[in-house]
Motif scaffolding. Structure first.
Motif, mmCIF file in Angstrom:
data_model
loop_
_atom_site.group_PDB
_atom_site.id
_atom_site.type_symbol
_atom_site.label_atom_id
_atom_site.label_comp_id
_atom_site.label_asym_id
_atom_site.label_seq_id
_atom_site.Cartn_x
_atom_site.Cartn_y
_atom_site.Cartn_z
ATOM 1 N N GLU A 340 33.867 -4.639 -30.426
ATOM 2 C CA GLU A 340 34.810 -3.604 -30.855
ATOM 3 C C GLU A 340 34.536 -2.264 -30.171
ATOM 4 O O GLU A 340 35.464 -1.612 -29.664
ATOM 5 C CB GLU A 340 34.726 -3.437 -32.371
ATOM 6 N N LYS A 341 33.280 -1.862 -30.157
ATOM 7 C CA LYS A 341 32.953 -0.539 -29.615
ATOM 8 C C LYS A 341 33.115 -0.482 -28.101
ATOM 9 O O LYS A 341 33.584 0.527 -27.559
ATOM 10 C CB LYS A 341 31.536 -0.144 -30.028
ATOM 11 N N VAL A 342 32.740 -1.538 -27.410
ATOM 12 C CA VAL A 342 32.901 -1.538 -25.959
ATOM 13 C C VAL A 342 34.384 -1.566 -25.603
ATOM 14 O O VAL A 342 34.827 -0.849 -24.692
ATOM 15 C CB VAL A 342 32.159 -2.729 -25.318
ATOM 16 N N ALA A 343 35.183 -2.348 -26.305
ATOM 17 C CA ALA A 343 36.628 -2.390 -26.052
ATOM 18 C C ALA A 343 37.251 -1.019 -26.259
ATOM 19 O O ALA A 343 38.048 -0.545 -25.428
ATOM 20 C CB ALA A 343 37.286 -3.419 -26.961
ATOM 21 N N ALA A 344 36.896 -0.362 -27.369
ATOM 22 C CA ALA A 344 37.451 0.963 -27.656
ATOM 23 C C ALA A 344 37.054 1.965 -26.591
ATOM 24 O O ALA A 344 37.873 2.807 -26.154
ATOM 25 C CB ALA A 344 36.989 1.429 -29.035
ATOM 26 N N ALA A 345 35.811 1.892 -26.112
ATOM 27 C CA ALA A 345 35.341 2.828 -25.091
ATOM 28 C C ALA A 345 36.059 2.605 -23.761
ATOM 29 O O ALA A 345 36.469 3.563 -23.098
ATOM 30 C CB ALA A 345 33.833 2.680 -24.912
ATOM 31 N N LEU A 346 36.208 1.341 -23.361
ATOM 32 C CA LEU A 346 36.894 1.061 -22.102
ATOM 33 C C LEU A 346 38.318 1.593 -22.133
ATOM 34 O O LEU A 346 38.822 2.138 -21.133
ATOM 35 C CB LEU A 346 36.886 -0.446 -21.824
ATOM 36 N N ARG A 347 38.965 1.462 -23.267
ATOM 37 C CA ARG A 347 40.313 2.004 -23.392
ATOM 38 C C ARG A 347 40.309 3.531 -23.324
ATOM 39 O O ARG A 347 41.131 4.136 -22.644
ATOM 40 C CB ARG A 347 40.956 1.538 -24.717
ATOM 41 N N SER A 348 39.355 4.141 -24.045
ATOM 42 C CA SER A 348 39.314 5.607 -24.064
ATOM 43 C C SER A 348 38.970 6.196 -22.707
ATOM 44 O O SER A 348 39.383 7.313 -22.393
ATOM 45 C CB SER A 348 38.312 6.088 -25.115
#
Length: 353
Positions: A340-348
């Motif tokens: 979840e956190k890596v996905a959110a960061a890549l998007r941001s």
């Protein structure tokens, strides 16, 4: 790492073994009641439970545990997530604060030690079952071998995430013969839920975790993003190889781990090689322990932004960091948090197509 304490006398061992057969602390309101072996309701619990091969050993649990010990944080958090706090008499080997939402349940269970508890300390809790996340914990140099527990009639369970498709015969953190998947984590949850006679809770937890992974990875578009996972140590840093828990994160999202060409779990790699790979994002272990250099994320970032080799890296210049707990970088239920956190960061960071 502390060695297990010497064995107690045969008399004390015998006493402990006899105590294991007695009924311990009361069963809580949510877990299913434990009934005597052979009683009218025993068949409903599914016991005895037999696992033909748990990391190379058969396991037989005669009745649902009432006095379990979780010897690693990962095992503890699965038990707590299954609502089993009232059936636990101790935990050990913690690297991070307990998973958010489990604080009240965790407070009910004695912490035997922040690191490895001694075998004597564990026996003093009069356990009827012991679970661990890592082979080392139930080996020489850890708490005690599985044989020592089993000689006292205490069945042991070792997480398959640290043995299935993995070679632990070397001196390091092991080599993955084949990539770890979330299915192995889900299998551990189901095993423990079955052992504790709460299979429906296990299925519910697995369904929740699967849903979170699907939601985090939905939309994809991370194929061009490159990621590096740094667990600890600044002098000789431990970076993730292809196929452990960070490998799950990369594969679920379709991103590329810049060190996916090594099957070592956590190889030590020099900074010149890291800089040459120049990842888009640095996933950083934010550890609360104090056993090596640069444990916390703050210390890691301080090093990265001051060292002449690392400060010119793309991820460092653009401050593209993802902070994860040590447990999220281990193969546990927290691996979902890492996805979840890596996905959110890549998007941001604008790295999704």
């Amino acid at each position: 790492m502390p060695l297990a304490h010497p064995v107690r006398s045969a008399v004390l061992f015998l006493t402990g073994a006899l105590l294991l057969t007695a009924t311990g602390c009361g069963v809580g309101t949510t877990p299913a009641p434990v009934r005597p072996a052979g009683g009218a309701g025993e068949a409903k619990t599914g016991h005895p439970v037999t696992l033909d091969d748990n990391c190379g050993r058969p396991v037989r649990v005669e009745r649902a545990p009432e006095r379990a010990v979780a010897l690693d944080q990962g095992a503890a958090e699965i038990m707590l997530s299954l609502g089993l706090a009232d059936r636990m008499v101790g935990t050990g080997t913690w690297t991070d604060p307990v998973l958010k939402g489990l604080e009240k349940e965790n407070a009910k269970v004695p912490r035997l030690a922040d690191r490895y508890p001694s075998f004597e300390k564990v026996l003093d809790a009069e356990p009827d079952f012991a679970a661990a996340s890592f082979t080392y914990t139930l080996g020489k140099g850890g708490v005690a071998t599985r044989e020592r527990f089993e000689k006292l009639g205490v069945p042991t369970y070792l997480s398959p995430t640290d043995c299935v498709g993995k070679d632990n015969s070397g001196d390091g953190d092991g080599v993955r013969v084949r990539p770890l998947t979330m299915e192995t984590v889900y299998g551990e949850i189901r095993d423990l839920a079955r052992i504790f006679a709460v299979p429906e809770r296990g299925e519910k937890l697995v369904a929740q975790l699967k849903s979170r992974v699907t939601k985090a990875a939905s939309g994809g578009g991370f194929e061009d993003a490159t990621v590096l996972y740094w667990f600890a140590n600044s002098e000789a840093p431990y970076m993730a190889g292809c196929c452990g828990a960070p490998g799950i994160v990369s594969r679920e999202l379709g991103a590329k781990n810049v060190f996916d060409d090594t099957k070592e779990e956590w190889p030590q790699i020099n900074w010149e090689t890291v800089a040459d790979r120049d990842p888009d994002v640095l996933v950083i272990g934010d550890l609360t322990r104090r056993s090596q250099s640069a444990e916390s994320a703050a210390k890691k970032i301080e090093f990265l932004e001051s060292d002449p080799v690392t400060r010119t890296m793309t991820a460092v210049r653009n401050k593209r960091y993802v902070l994860l707990s040590g447990q999220a970088l281990n193969p546990t239920i927290r691996t979902v948090e890492a996805v979840e956190k890596v996905a959110a960061a890549l998007r941001s960071y604008g790295l999704a197509k």
